[in-house]
Design a protein around this motif. Structure first.
Motif, PDB file in Angstrom:
ATOM      1  N   PRO A  73      -1.640   1.308   8.528  1.00  0.00           N
ATOM      2  CA  PRO A  73      -2.063   0.750   7.240  1.00  0.00           C
ATOM      3  C   PRO A  73      -1.258  -0.486   6.850  1.00  0.00           C
ATOM      4  N   ILE A  74      -1.953  -1.466   6.267  1.00  0.00           N
ATOM      5  CA  ILE A  74      -1.327  -2.707   5.813  1.00  0.00           C
ATOM      6  C   ILE A  74      -1.610  -2.892   4.330  1.00  0.00           C
ATOM      7  N   LEU A  75      -0.538  -3.107   3.566  1.00  0.00           N
ATOM      8  CA  LEU A  75      -0.643  -3.401   2.139  1.00  0.00           C
ATOM      9  C   LEU A  75      -0.172  -4.834   1.921  1.00  0.00           C
ATOM     10  N   MET A  76      -1.064  -5.707   1.453  1.00  0.00           N
ATOM     11  CA  MET A  76      -0.711  -7.095   1.199  1.00  0.00           C
ATOM     12  C   MET A  76      -0.139  -7.242  -0.210  1.00  0.00           C
ATOM     13  N   LEU A  77       0.914  -8.060  -0.320  1.00  0.00           N
ATOM     14  CA  LEU A  77       1.478  -8.428  -1.615  1.00  0.00           C
ATOM     15  C   LEU A  77       1.328  -9.934  -1.776  1.00  0.00           C
ATOM     16  N   SER A  78       0.909 -10.375  -2.962  1.00  0.00           N
ATOM     17  CA  SER A  78       0.756 -11.807  -3.137  1.00  0.00           C
ATOM     18  C   SER A  78       0.736 -12.197  -4.603  1.00  0.00           C
ATOM     19  N   ALA A  79       1.279 -13.395  -4.876  1.00  0.00           N
ATOM     20  CA  ALA A  79       1.178 -13.967  -6.215  1.00  0.00           C
ATOM     21  C   ALA A  79      -0.153 -14.684  -6.376  1.00  0.00           C
ATOM     22  N   ARG A  80      -0.891 -14.822  -5.269  1.00  0.00           N
ATOM     23  CA  ARG A  80      -2.189 -15.486  -5.309  1.00  0.00           C
ATOM     24  C   ARG A  80      -3.239 -14.484  -5.780  1.00  0.00           C
ATOM     25  N   THR A  81      -3.855 -14.793  -6.918  1.00  0.00           N
ATOM     26  CA  THR A  81      -4.725 -13.806  -7.573  1.00  0.00           C
ATOM     27  C   THR A  81      -6.207 -14.159  -7.493  1.00  0.00           C
ATOM     28  N   SER A  82      -6.545 -15.244  -6.810  1.00  0.00           N
ATOM     29  CA  SER A  82      -7.955 -15.651  -6.767  1.00  0.00           C
ATOM     30  C   SER A  82      -8.775 -14.628  -5.996  1.00  0.00           C
ATOM     31  N   ALA A 108       2.556   4.329  -5.595  1.00  0.00           N
ATOM     32  CA  ALA A 108       1.291   5.066  -5.635  1.00  0.00           C
ATOM     33  C   ALA A 108       0.340   4.571  -4.553  1.00  0.00           C
ATOM     34  N   ARG A 109       0.277   3.256  -4.382  1.00  0.00           N
ATOM     35  CA  ARG A 109      -0.613   2.691  -3.365  1.00  0.00           C
ATOM     36  C   ARG A 109      -0.122   3.013  -1.956  1.00  0.00           C
ATOM     37  N   ILE A 110       1.203   2.998  -1.760  1.00  0.00           N
ATOM     38  CA  ILE A 110       1.770   3.377  -0.458  1.00  0.00           C
ATOM     39  C   ILE A 110       1.380   4.819  -0.119  1.00  0.00           C
ATOM     40  N   GLU A 111       1.529   5.717  -1.081  1.00  0.00           N
ATOM     41  CA  GLU A 111       1.234   7.133  -0.836  1.00  0.00           C
ATOM     42  C   GLU A 111      -0.241   7.350  -0.519  1.00  0.00           C
ATOM     43  N   VAL A 112      -1.121   6.626  -1.205  1.00  0.00           N
ATOM     44  CA  VAL A 112      -2.555   6.740  -0.922  1.00  0.00           C
ATOM     45  C   VAL A 112      -2.845   6.333   0.520  1.00  0.00           C
ATOM     46  N   LEU A 113      -2.263   5.219   0.958  1.00  0.00           N
ATOM     47  CA  LEU A 113      -2.502   4.746   2.321  1.00  0.00           C
ATOM     48  C   LEU A 113      -1.907   5.688   3.361  1.00  0.00           C
ATOM     49  N   LEU A 114      -0.717   6.221   3.088  1.00  0.00           N
ATOM     50  CA  LEU A 114      -0.103   7.149   4.042  1.00  0.00           C
ATOM     51  C   LEU A 114      -0.942   8.413   4.184  1.00  0.00           C
ATOM     52  N   ARG A 115      -1.494   8.902   3.076  1.00  0.00           N
ATOM     53  CA  ARG A 115      -2.353  10.092   3.168  1.00  0.00           C
ATOM     54  C   ARG A 115      -3.621   9.779   3.949  1.00  0.00           C
ATOM     55  N   ARG A 116      -4.172   8.593   3.714  1.00  0.00           N
ATOM     56  CA  ARG A 116      -5.420   8.233   4.394  1.00  0.00           C
ATOM     57  C   ARG A 116      -5.212   8.062   5.899  1.00  0.00           C
ATOM     58  N   PHE A 117      -4.046   7.538   6.263  1.00  0.00           N
ATOM     59  CA  PHE A 117      -3.801   7.226   7.672  1.00  0.00           C
ATOM     60  C   PHE A 117      -2.880   8.239   8.355  1.00  0.00           C
ATOM     61  N   HIS A 118      -2.570   9.340   7.662  1.00  0.00           N
ATOM     62  CA  HIS A 118      -1.625  10.305   8.222  1.00  0.00           C
ATOM     63  C   HIS A 118      -2.087  10.775   9.596  1.00  0.00           C
ATOM     64  N   LYS A 119      -1.188  10.693  10.554  1.00  0.00           N
ATOM     65  CA  LYS A 119      -1.530  11.068  11.927  1.00  0.00           C
ATOM     66  C   LYS A 119      -0.789  12.334  12.341  1.00  0.00           C
ATOM     67  N   GLN A 120      -1.541  13.271  12.840  1.00  0.00           N
ATOM     68  CA  GLN A 120      -0.926  14.447  13.450  1.00  0.00           C
ATOM     69  C   GLN A 120      -0.464  14.082  14.855  1.00  0.00           C
ATOM     70  N   ASP A 121       0.616  14.683  15.292  1.00  0.00           N
ATOM     71  CA  ASP A 121       1.119  14.398  16.637  1.00  0.00           C
ATOM     72  C   ASP A 121       0.356  15.254  17.649  1.00  0.00           C
ATOM     73  N   GLU A 122      -0.651  14.649  18.238  1.00  0.00           N
ATOM     74  CA  GLU A 122      -1.393  15.340  19.291  1.00  0.00           C
ATOM     75  C   GLU A 122      -0.793  14.959  20.634  1.00  0.00           C
ATOM     76  N   LYS A 123      -0.906  15.890  21.571  1.00  0.00           N
ATOM     77  CA  LYS A 123      -0.368  15.635  22.906  1.00  0.00           C
ATOM     78  C   LYS A 123      -1.517  15.583  23.913  1.00  0.00           C
ATOM     79  N   ILE A 124      -1.546  14.498  24.659  1.00  0.00           N
ATOM     80  CA  ILE A 124      -2.534  14.358  25.725  1.00  0.00           C
ATOM     81  C   ILE A 124      -1.827  14.574  27.048  1.00  0.00           C
ATOM     82  N   GLU A 125      -2.299  15.552  27.818  1.00  0.00           N
ATOM     83  CA  GLU A 125      -1.728  15.811  29.139  1.00  0.00           C
ATOM     84  C   GLU A 125      -2.542  15.055  30.175  1.00  0.00           C
ATOM     85  N   LEU A 126      -1.848  14.198  30.919  1.00  0.00           N
ATOM     86  CA  LEU A 126      -2.495  13.360  31.912  1.00  0.00           C
ATOM     87  C   LEU A 126      -1.694  13.460  33.204  1.00  0.00           C
ATOM     88  N   GLN A 127      -2.141  14.383  34.053  1.00  0.00           N
ATOM     89  CA  GLN A 127      -1.424  14.691  35.293  1.00  0.00           C
ATOM     90  C   GLN A 127       0.019  15.081  34.962  1.00  0.00           C
TER      91      GLN A 127
END
Length: 222
Positions: A73-82, A108-127
């Motif tokens: 997730p990317i949160l942009m910060l800017s003084a540019r309001t257009s 609050a915005r950080i927490e929303v994005l972290l919840r939306r993008f929260h990744k479980q640690d899955e393991k892929i076995e490849l040989q």
């Protein structure tokens, strides 16, 4: 503890935001430009990115990050309001917050994005390999040793993992990893695959993980 990669060149704002987030329990890596992001990006859970930066601007850096790390997730910060700036930022970023802002709103915005993008640690076995999807670690489970990949090797292998069982053309791989059009006859991809095989294959001379599909490209098959 979530790691925040924070890119802001204004010292006063950078110090204030870094301290506030650290006090709230985040681990903060604060950079003043996009030069060293590759060192920290794979370990980060969220990127907070200012638009006005020395060298490459935040929009250019953000697009590059999103292209290589679509699940970060990317949160942009800017003084540019257009409206035009917000539209440009939200073309690739996941949220856009204008300055000045209250620290509670930022969190609050950080927490929303972290919840939306929260990744479980899955393991892929490849040989003989185990790939941890959350942080991208690659471990040889026979020796229990982590295989350390360079930046491009890491991105190349992750591209294969995201496209398991698919036959990928050289053009698809090169454009997906390097972000540029593949030029026929360019040996860059072939060289990087050879070095990657030397690290992950039991016998690089007879690879069984990264298969060569003659006349087309490559495949990693479960």
């Amino acid at each position: 503890m979530n790691q925040v990669l924070y890119i802001e060149d204004e010292k006063e704002i950078g110090e204030w935001v870094s301290k506030d987030l650290t006090d709230r329990g985040y681990q903060v890596i604060w950079l003043t430009s996009g030069e060293d992001i590759d060192t920290y990006i794979s370990k980060s859970d969220i990127v907070i990115l200012d638009v006005m930066l020395p060298g490459l601007d935040g929009f250019s850096i953000g697009r590059r990050i999103k292209k290589e790390h679509s699940d970060l997730p990317i949160l942009m910060l800017s003084a540019r309001t257009s409206v035009e700036d917000k539209i440009e930022g939200l073309d690739f970023a996941d949220d856009y917050l204008t300055k000045p802002f209250h620290p509670e709103e930022l969190v609050a915005r950080i927490e929303v994005l972290l919840r939306r993008f929260h990744k479980q640690d899955e393991k892929i076995e490849l040989q003989h390999l185990i790939i941890h999807t959350k942080d991208g670690r690659v471990v040889n489970h026979e020796s229990d040793v982590e295989i350390l990949l360079t930046g491009k090797q890491y991105h190349l292998f992750q591209f294969f993992i995201k496209h398991l069982n698919q036959i990928l053309t050289k053009e698809q791989i090169y454009e997906g990893v390097w972000g540029e059009r593949y030029i026929d006859g360019d040996k860059t991809l072939m060289v990087h695959i050879r070095y990657l095989r030397e690290k992950i294959e039991k016998n690089p001379a007879n690879p069984t993980i990264i298969e060569t599909i003659r006349g087309i490209g490559y495949r990693v098959k479960l």
